[in-house]
Write a protein that holds these residues in place. Sequence first.
Motif, PDB file in Angstrom:
ATOM      1  N   GLU A 105      16.927 -26.757 -42.578  1.00 38.73           N
ATOM      2  CA  GLU A 105      17.233 -26.868 -41.147  1.00 38.73           C
ATOM      3  C   GLU A 105      16.404 -27.941 -40.461  1.00 38.73           C
ATOM      4  O   GLU A 105      16.887 -28.627 -39.555  1.00 38.73           O
ATOM      5  CB  GLU A 105      17.012 -25.517 -40.471  1.00 38.73           C
ATOM      6  CG  GLU A 105      17.893 -24.416 -41.042  1.00 38.73           C
ATOM      7  CD  GLU A 105      17.471 -23.027 -40.578  1.00 38.73           C
ATOM      8  OE1 GLU A 105      16.632 -22.943 -39.645  1.00 38.73           O
ATOM      9  OE2 GLU A 105      17.969 -22.029 -41.133  1.00 38.73           O
ATOM     10  N   GLN A 109      10.644 -26.293 -40.432  1.00 34.91           N
ATOM     11  CA  GLN A 109      11.096 -25.045 -41.066  1.00 34.91           C
ATOM     12  C   GLN A 109      10.750 -25.017 -42.548  1.00 34.91           C
ATOM     13  O   GLN A 109      10.179 -24.047 -43.059  1.00 34.91           O
ATOM     14  CB  GLN A 109      12.617 -24.901 -40.895  1.00 34.91           C
ATOM     15  CG  GLN A 109      13.240 -23.781 -41.718  1.00 34.91           C
ATOM     16  CD  GLN A 109      14.309 -24.298 -42.711  1.00 34.91           C
ATOM     17  OE1 GLN A 109      14.346 -25.489 -43.017  1.00 34.91           O
ATOM     18  NE2 GLN A 109      15.132 -23.390 -43.187  1.00 34.91           N
ATOM     19  N   ASN A 302      11.797 -16.984 -40.287  1.00 34.77           N
ATOM     20  CA  ASN A 302      12.403 -16.138 -39.248  1.00 34.77           C
ATOM     21  C   ASN A 302      13.881 -15.937 -39.588  1.00 34.77           C
ATOM     22  O   ASN A 302      14.745 -16.652 -39.068  1.00 34.77           O
ATOM     23  CB  ASN A 302      12.247 -16.781 -37.877  1.00 34.77           C
ATOM     24  CG  ASN A 302      12.659 -15.847 -36.747  1.00 34.77           C
ATOM     25  OD1 ASN A 302      13.277 -14.804 -36.982  1.00 34.77           O
ATOM     26  ND2 ASN A 302      12.318 -16.211 -35.515  1.00 34.77           N
ATOM     27  N   GLN A 305      16.826 -16.123 -37.078  1.00 31.73           N
ATOM     28  CA  GLN A 305      17.244 -17.403 -36.508  1.00 31.73           C
ATOM     29  C   GLN A 305      17.759 -18.372 -37.572  1.00 31.73           C
ATOM     30  O   GLN A 305      18.039 -19.525 -37.267  1.00 31.73           O
ATOM     31  CB  GLN A 305      16.069 -18.040 -35.756  1.00 31.73           C
ATOM     32  CG  GLN A 305      15.629 -17.260 -34.531  1.00 31.73           C
ATOM     33  CD  GLN A 305      14.518 -17.953 -33.764  1.00 31.73           C
ATOM     34  OE1 GLN A 305      14.060 -19.029 -34.137  1.00 31.73           O
ATOM     35  NE2 GLN A 305      14.075 -17.332 -32.664  1.00 31.73           N
ATOM     36  N   GLY A 310      21.173 -15.406 -42.892  1.00 31.49           N
ATOM     37  CA  GLY A 310      19.935 -14.784 -42.446  1.00 31.49           C
ATOM     38  C   GLY A 310      19.816 -13.326 -42.851  1.00 31.49           C
ATOM     39  O   GLY A 310      18.707 -12.830 -43.091  1.00 31.49           O
TER      40      GLY A 310
END
Length: 337
Positions: A105, A109, A302, A305, A310
């Motif tokens: 991303e 990240q 995370n 997000q 995810g």
Amino acid sequence: MIFILKPHATEQDAKQLLDQIEAAGLKPLYMPGVERTVIGAIGDERVLNSLHLDFHPLVDEVKPILSSYKLVSRELYPIDTRVKIGNFAVGGEAFTVIAGPCAVESQQQLDGIADYLTQHKVAAIRGGAYKPRTSPYSFQGLGEEGLKILKATSERSGLPTVSEIVDANDAELMAQYVDCLQIGARNMQNFRLLEAVGKLQTPVLLKRGMSATIEELLLAAEYIVNAGNPNVILCERGIRTYETATRNTLDLNAVAYLKQKTHLPVLVDPSHGTGVRDLVIPLSRAAAAVGADGIIVETHTNPAQALSDGHQNLDPQQFDDLMSSMKPFVEAAGRSL
């Protein structure tokens, strides 16, 4: 066909037989051993039979390769193959763990994920720069920019990289940036892509198609090895069944079967195999117990997000729990973590 030469056969004798095999349009194989030299021939059996090598005075024994896949079969190579990604050997005594996000991303990240992965004995970091998605409206990846991020993270962290290739035309480009090319489930039988990565020496992580049989997976690997690249790692990532409780059905039967039939290393992907974050750890333990050479899991700083998958990504604490809880299972399987 496999030909075991007599003890007194020399390297020059073997070369003459191999030249004869090649001249007939067959693929010659040379496997010198400590006590005996073994040669092989792959191709049209009618042509092979016309050579009458079974009557050659230097040939002691002839063994047919019965499986439809030849080069990846234990019939031809009974010793386990080890494939190096960077300085780490997949298929050796160490249990391989490859981890990282579904998709690259940003530089921040990926560097953040690499920071906690390097605290463990992780073999490589994974991350998709090109993402084949079911919906055209889903995040498709950053493309070459994602590859540059992977390269920068690798240089900073020392972790080799694994990333998916989706187009045969990208093979040489991606080989400049990543250490291992992943062929995803949707492309397992993209034969032009298999041949393209087969022309490189970059390691290939080949995932089983979601509706593919084990033999089809092995024949897909055969395409790569036959094209000239022996550095293939198989990956069981779950198949599509009537069960809807999980994203896929993780077929651990296949792992045990593959270890009997092929010399190639076999990894398990419990992230795609279940699609459920809470099932990744127990299925990783099961993968070690059934004889897998390692796992490839998705993790993110995370997950809520994450731009892709995810729901099946582990967070840093869950990844720590995975690595600590895996150790007794890996050791019970006779490996080290």
